[in-house]
Design a protein around this motif. Structure first.
Motif, PDB file in Angstrom:
ATOM      1  N   TYR A  18       0.831  -1.209   0.000  1.00 12.95           N
ATOM      2  CA  TYR A  18       0.000   0.000   0.000  1.00 12.95           C
ATOM      3  C   TYR A  18       0.867   1.261   0.000  1.00 12.95           C
ATOM      4  N   GLY A  19       1.969   1.235   0.713  1.00  7.99           N
ATOM      5  CA  GLY A  19       2.864   2.388   0.743  1.00  7.99           C
ATOM      6  C   GLY A  19       3.488   2.662  -0.618  1.00  7.99           C
ATOM      7  N   VAL A  20       3.914   1.625  -1.311  1.00 10.37           N
ATOM      8  CA  VAL A  20       4.491   1.790  -2.646  1.00 10.37           C
ATOM      9  C   VAL A  20       3.442   2.332  -3.609  1.00 10.37           C
ATOM     10  N   VAL A  26       0.995   9.522  -5.585  1.00 12.11           N
ATOM     11  CA  VAL A  26       1.203  10.899  -5.164  1.00 12.11           C
ATOM     12  C   VAL A  26       2.342  11.558  -5.941  1.00 12.11           C
ATOM     13  N   ARG A  27       3.320  10.803  -6.370  1.00 14.66           N
ATOM     14  CA  ARG A  27       4.506  11.351  -7.024  1.00 14.66           C
ATOM     15  C   ARG A  27       4.179  12.166  -8.272  1.00 14.66           C
ATOM     16  N   PRO A  28       3.328  11.713  -9.203  1.00 13.14           N
ATOM     17  CA  PRO A  28       3.057  12.539 -10.382  1.00 13.14           C
ATOM     18  C   PRO A  28       2.418  13.882 -10.044  1.00 13.14           C
ATOM     19  N   LYS A  29       1.616  13.953  -9.006  1.00 14.26           N
ATOM     20  CA  LYS A  29       0.984  15.213  -8.627  1.00 14.26           C
ATOM     21  C   LYS A  29       2.027  16.201  -8.121  1.00 14.26           C
TER      22      LYS A  29
END
Length: 81
Positions: A18-20, A26-29
């Motif tokens: 779930y963390g990955v 979230v990274r692309p945002k």
């Protein structure tokens, strides 16, 4: 199976998955470029889009432009072909 193995398999591994997934979501945002908002200056060159790239060439002319109607296609809103 020990308690440690049980906690590892049923709790830590799913939490890591779930963390990955959360980080990948979230990274692309966080890394994307600023969006265009209405009223802002448009700093990009104009781009014409066509589903048929051959239709953009200078040699391509439709029958309506050339004045000839050699087309045998007929139909309409009623679907009479």
């Amino acid at each position: 199976m020990t308690i440690v193995e049980t906690v590892l398999v049923f709790a830590l591994i799913p939490l890591a998955i779930y963390g990955v997934i959360t980080l990948l979501t979230v990274r692309p945002k966080a890394t994307r470029i600023p969006r265009y908002r209405p009223g802002q200056e448009w700093g990009y060159a104009p781009v014409w889009w066509s589903a048929n790239p051959a239709g953009l060439s200078a040699e391509h002319h439709s029958a309506a432009e050339s004045g000839t109607s050699d087309s045998t296609a007929k139909g309409g809103a009623r679907g009479n072909w």
